[in-house]
Motif scaffolding. Structure first.
Motif, PDB file in Angstrom:
ATOM      1  N   ASP A  38     -65.559 -52.063   4.110  1.00 45.04           N
ATOM      2  CA  ASP A  38     -66.862 -51.515   4.482  1.00 45.04           C
ATOM      3  C   ASP A  38     -67.931 -51.802   3.444  1.00 45.04           C
ATOM      4  N   THR A  39     -67.534 -52.274   2.257  1.00 46.57           N
ATOM      5  CA  THR A  39     -68.495 -52.398   1.156  1.00 46.57           C
ATOM      6  C   THR A  39     -68.631 -53.801   0.599  1.00 46.57           C
ATOM      7  N   VAL A  40     -67.685 -54.681   0.877  1.00 43.64           N
ATOM      8  CA  VAL A  40     -67.715 -56.052   0.359  1.00 43.64           C
ATOM      9  C   VAL A  40     -67.598 -57.020   1.528  1.00 43.64           C
ATOM     10  N   THR A 167     -56.202 -60.803  -6.741  1.00 41.70           N
ATOM     11  CA  THR A 167     -57.622 -60.516  -6.946  1.00 41.70           C
ATOM     12  C   THR A 167     -57.902 -59.171  -6.300  1.00 41.70           C
ATOM     13  N   TRP A 168     -58.287 -58.191  -7.107  1.00 37.99           N
ATOM     14  CA  TRP A 168     -58.380 -56.797  -6.653  1.00 37.99           C
ATOM     15  C   TRP A 168     -59.818 -56.323  -6.735  1.00 37.99           C
ATOM     16  N   PHE A 169     -60.314 -55.793  -5.610  1.00 45.40           N
ATOM     17  CA  PHE A 169     -61.631 -55.167  -5.534  1.00 45.40           C
ATOM     18  C   PHE A 169     -61.414 -53.655  -5.404  1.00 45.40           C
ATOM     19  N   PRO A 170     -61.382 -52.918  -6.505  1.00 43.07           N
ATOM     20  CA  PRO A 170     -61.043 -51.492  -6.424  1.00 43.07           C
ATOM     21  C   PRO A 170     -62.035 -50.663  -5.620  1.00 43.07           C
ATOM     22  N   LYS A 171     -63.320 -51.065  -5.595  1.00 39.42           N
ATOM     23  CA  LYS A 171     -64.317 -50.335  -4.811  1.00 39.42           C
ATOM     24  C   LYS A 171     -64.443 -50.868  -3.393  1.00 39.42           C
ATOM     25  N   GLY A 172     -63.862 -52.029  -3.145  1.00 42.29           N
ATOM     26  CA  GLY A 172     -63.940 -52.638  -1.824  1.00 42.29           C
ATOM     27  C   GLY A 172     -62.695 -52.459  -0.990  1.00 42.29           C
ATOM     28  N   GLY A 173     -61.644 -51.887  -1.597  1.00 45.62           N
ATOM     29  CA  GLY A 173     -60.410 -51.669  -0.866  1.00 45.62           C
ATOM     30  C   GLY A 173     -59.674 -52.945  -0.514  1.00 45.62           C
ATOM     31  N   LEU A 174     -59.833 -53.986  -1.326  1.00 47.63           N
ATOM     32  CA  LEU A 174     -59.203 -55.282  -1.049  1.00 47.63           C
ATOM     33  C   LEU A 174     -58.315 -55.693  -2.216  1.00 47.63           C
ATOM     34  N   ARG A 175     -57.175 -56.250  -1.883  1.00 40.32           N
ATOM     35  CA  ARG A 175     -56.296 -56.845  -2.883  1.00 40.32           C
ATOM     36  C   ARG A 175     -55.709 -58.105  -2.262  1.00 40.32           C
ATOM     37  N   VAL A 176     -56.083 -59.263  -2.802  1.00 41.81           N
ATOM     38  CA  VAL A 176     -55.726 -60.547  -2.212  1.00 41.81           C
ATOM     39  C   VAL A 176     -54.705 -61.232  -3.108  1.00 41.81           C
ATOM     40  N   ALA A 177     -53.517 -61.468  -2.581  1.00 47.93           N
ATOM     41  CA  ALA A 177     -52.465 -62.124  -3.347  1.00 47.93           C
ATOM     42  C   ALA A 177     -52.668 -63.632  -3.341  1.00 47.93           C
ATOM     43  N   PRO A 178     -52.353 -64.313  -4.448  1.00 49.10           N
ATOM     44  CA  PRO A 178     -52.490 -65.771  -4.478  1.00 49.10           C
ATOM     45  C   PRO A 178     -51.640 -66.435  -3.403  1.00 49.10           C
ATOM     46  N   ARG A 179     -52.213 -67.453  -2.793  1.00 48.91           N
ATOM     47  CA  ARG A 179     -51.498 -68.266  -1.810  1.00 48.91           C
ATOM     48  C   ARG A 179     -51.999 -69.701  -1.933  1.00 48.91           C
ATOM     49  N   ARG A 180     -51.106 -70.603  -2.102  1.00 50.52           N
ATOM     50  CA  ARG A 180     -51.448 -72.001  -2.355  1.00 50.52           C
ATOM     51  C   ARG A 180     -52.398 -72.559  -1.295  1.00 50.52           C
ATOM     52  N   GLY A 181     -53.528 -73.085  -1.743  1.00 52.99           N
ATOM     53  CA  GLY A 181     -54.480 -73.728  -0.847  1.00 52.99           C
ATOM     54  C   GLY A 181     -55.459 -72.794  -0.167  1.00 52.99           C
ATOM     55  N   PRO A 195     -77.801 -56.871  -6.279  1.00 49.90           N
ATOM     56  CA  PRO A 195     -76.402 -56.968  -6.672  1.00 49.90           C
ATOM     57  C   PRO A 195     -75.575 -55.810  -6.117  1.00 49.90           C
ATOM     58  N   ASN A 196     -74.441 -56.160  -5.545  1.00 50.28           N
ATOM     59  CA  ASN A 196     -73.565 -55.184  -4.909  1.00 50.28           C
ATOM     60  C   ASN A 196     -72.510 -54.732  -5.911  1.00 50.28           C
ATOM     61  N   THR A 197     -72.655 -53.505  -6.417  1.00 49.13           N
ATOM     62  CA  THR A 197     -71.724 -53.013  -7.437  1.00 49.13           C
ATOM     63  C   THR A 197     -70.303 -52.889  -6.912  1.00 49.13           C
ATOM     64  N   ALA A 198     -70.130 -52.820  -5.585  1.00 50.61           N
ATOM     65  CA  ALA A 198     -68.791 -52.716  -5.007  1.00 50.61           C
ATOM     66  C   ALA A 198     -68.004 -54.012  -5.116  1.00 50.61           C
ATOM     67  N   THR A 199     -68.654 -55.115  -5.542  1.00 51.81           N
ATOM     68  CA  THR A 199     -67.922 -56.370  -5.732  1.00 51.81           C
ATOM     69  C   THR A 199     -67.196 -56.415  -7.072  1.00 51.81           C
ATOM     70  N   LEU A 200     -67.176 -55.317  -7.802  1.00 57.45           N
ATOM     71  CA  LEU A 200     -66.351 -55.233  -9.003  1.00 57.45           C
ATOM     72  C   LEU A 200     -64.945 -55.718  -8.653  1.00 57.45           C
ATOM     73  N   HIS A 201     -64.411 -56.655  -9.421  1.00 55.02           N
ATOM     74  CA  HIS A 201     -63.097 -57.190  -9.103  1.00 55.02           C
ATOM     75  C   HIS A 201     -62.346 -57.568 -10.372  1.00 55.02           C
ATOM     76  N   GLU A 202     -61.058 -57.658 -10.241  1.00 54.38           N
ATOM     77  CA  GLU A 202     -60.180 -57.942 -11.374  1.00 54.38           C
ATOM     78  C   GLU A 202     -59.189 -59.027 -10.987  1.00 54.38           C
ATOM     79  N   GLY A 203     -58.990 -59.990 -11.888  1.00 59.10           N
ATOM     80  CA  GLY A 203     -57.865 -60.907 -11.764  1.00 59.10           C
ATOM     81  C   GLY A 203     -56.677 -60.243 -12.420  1.00 59.10           C
ATOM     82  N   MET A 204     -55.820 -59.643 -11.605  1.00 58.25           N
ATOM     83  CA  MET A 204     -54.735 -58.825 -12.147  1.00 58.25           C
ATOM     84  C   MET A 204     -53.742 -59.679 -12.937  1.00 58.25           C
ATOM     85  N   ALA A 205     -53.055 -59.026 -13.853  1.00 58.32           N
ATOM     86  CA  ALA A 205     -52.144 -59.745 -14.741  1.00 58.32           C
ATOM     87  C   ALA A 205     -51.057 -60.466 -13.957  1.00 58.32           C
TER      88      ALA A 205
END
Length: 233
Positions: A38-40, A167-181, A195-205
């Protein structure tokens, strides 16, 4: 007013129009899937790149990588621990990938920054951050004169990661796992072009394996243009 309480930027009709046009194009593309948030505003495209191109880009990254830099007045070296390399945008194979990304978004290639490759070994990460520029920070005047604000981010995963590296968007409710291609695209701006502050995201370890990606950022104006002459106001 401190950086912590200063808004990251202000509405822009130009950015809002770019966002609407790109969203319409991606929504009309049968290859693209809009992600549920709803936010990203974000989309993915499975198998955007073929295996051979992914393998070649991994080789380029390994041959040219250096410790990643952090483009911010805040944060320290522990915030981004990957390796990076800038791709040669004039190399034919790089230009082909560049142009494919720009075409998918419906943006001119001149709006895109040089594509960057990144490598994350086990334990490496990129802590939560925004891709847009904070307009109160010291670097903003130079960025404003060199293409302006970052609007869209396009990221392609070049390999499958055994564990971690999402790739995790904690304010956007999204977590995208790597997939080749796979291509992941999101709009860093809100509907009004701010600027949309909800696009805060992290490249998880990365926990097991190695994560390779390429990232391309698009600006609101052509990137790399000569600074405008100063005018009286």
């Amino acid at each position: 007013m401190s950086l912590a309480t200063t808004p990251p930027g202000y509405p822009s009709a130009v950015r809002a129009a770019h966002g609407q046009a790109v969203a319409a194009r991606l929504d009309a593309d049968s290859r693209m899937q809009r992600l549920p948030s709803d936010t990203v505003a974000a989309w993915r495209c499975i198998d955007f790149l073929d295996d051979a191109t992914c393998d070649w880009l991994v080789q380029v990254i390994d041959a040219n990588r250096r410790p990643s830099r952090l483009f911010s007045d805040r944060g320290g070296p522990e915030a981004r621990t990957s390796d990076s390399c800038d791709m040669d945008r004039n190399a034919p194979d790089v230009r082909r990938v560049d142009e494919a990304i720009a075409s998918a978004l419906g943006l001119g290639a001149e709006f895109g920054e040089t594509m960057q490759g990144q490598r994350y070994a086990p334990g490496q990460l990129f802590r939560a951050h925004h891709d847009y520029f904070h307009e109160a920070e010291s670097y903003w005047p130079a960025m404003r004169e060199n293409g302006g604000q970052r609007t869209f981010t396009a990221m392609i995963y070049l390999d499958d990661v055994e564990e971690g590296g999402a790739t995790w968007f904690p304010k956007g409710g999204l977590r995208v796992a790597p997939r080749r291609g796979m291509l992941l695209v999101w709009n860093n701006m809100a509907a009004d072009g701010s600027p949309n502050t909800a696009t805060l995201h992290e490249g998880m370890a990365v926990l097991e394996g190695t994560k390779y990606i390429v990232t391309k950022w698009f600006r609101e104006e052509p990137w790399g243009r000569r600074p405008r002459a100063a005018t009286a106001s």
